[in-house]
Motif scaffolding. Structure first.
Motif, PDB file in Angstrom:
ATOM      1  N   LEU A 226     -54.017   8.800  35.532  1.00  0.00           N
ATOM      2  CA  LEU A 226     -52.790   9.559  35.271  1.00  0.00           C
ATOM      3  C   LEU A 226     -51.657   8.626  34.834  1.00  0.00           C
ATOM      4  O   LEU A 226     -50.865   8.972  33.957  1.00  0.00           O
ATOM      5  CB  LEU A 226     -52.384  10.382  36.496  1.00  0.00           C
TER       6      LEU A 226
ATOM      7  N   HIS B 101     -52.591  16.581  29.975  1.00  0.00           N
ATOM      8  CA  HIS B 101     -52.188  15.777  31.124  1.00  0.00           C
ATOM      9  C   HIS B 101     -51.623  16.649  32.243  1.00  0.00           C
ATOM     10  O   HIS B 101     -52.016  16.509  33.402  1.00  0.00           O
ATOM     11  CB  HIS B 101     -51.155  14.729  30.702  1.00  0.00           C
TER      12      HIS B 101
ATOM     13  N   GLU C  50     -53.111  17.039  35.914  1.00  0.00           N
ATOM     14  CA  GLU C  50     -52.299  16.552  37.017  1.00  0.00           C
ATOM     15  C   GLU C  50     -52.003  17.654  38.029  1.00  0.00           C
ATOM     16  O   GLU C  50     -52.146  17.443  39.231  1.00  0.00           O
ATOM     17  CB  GLU C  50     -50.994  15.998  36.443  1.00  0.00           C
TER      18      GLU C  50
END
Length: 140
Positions: free
Chosen positions: A83, A123, A127
């Protein structure tokens, strides 16, 4: 420690950044260099603040090797490292767009924006799912 669940915090923050990026797209579509420049500057600043907060307070700490995998890296450690790497890539795309806009190249910035939007969407989905599953609240 805040009582806000981590999943709610992430969705709220990511939604705020989505809105800021959307302002850039609107300005770019309208052909307004100055509005696009201002919108992207606001997005880029907010993005940097947001990712710094996540890296300092939400993601697991990095090993001594920064973004390289450790010898005995846990699944959570790998997730945090990956991440963080995605953060670097997203910030770099945003910075490249900002430089192009400062040089007056709205079309160049708009071309990079599609890649930024795809990376950002992938992303944030990853996440929100991965981190929300692993924690219940956030230190805002």
């Amino acid at each position: 420690m805040s009582d806000e669940p981590l999943a709610d915090f992430l969705r709220r923050e990511h939604g705020r950044l989505d809105e800021l990026l959307g302002r850039f797209f609107g300005a770019a579509h309208a052909g307004s260099l100055e509005a696009a420049r201002e919108a992207l500057a606001v997005f880029d600043d907010a993005l940097r603040q947001h990712t710094a907060h996540e890296e300092e307070r939400i993601l697991p700490p990095v090993s001594g090797r920064k973004l390289l995998p450790g010898e005995e890296e846990s699944a959570r450690g790998r997730l945090g490292r990956e991440l963080r790497l995605e953060h670097v890539q997203i910030r770099e795309l945003s910075a490249m767009m900002r430089r192009l806009l400062e040089q007056g190249d709205l079309q160049g910035a708009a071309r990079l924006a599609a890649s930024l939007a795809r990376r950002w969407d992938a992303h944030t989905a990853r996440e929100e799912q991965a981190l929300a599953d692993s924690d219940s609240s956030v230190d805002a």
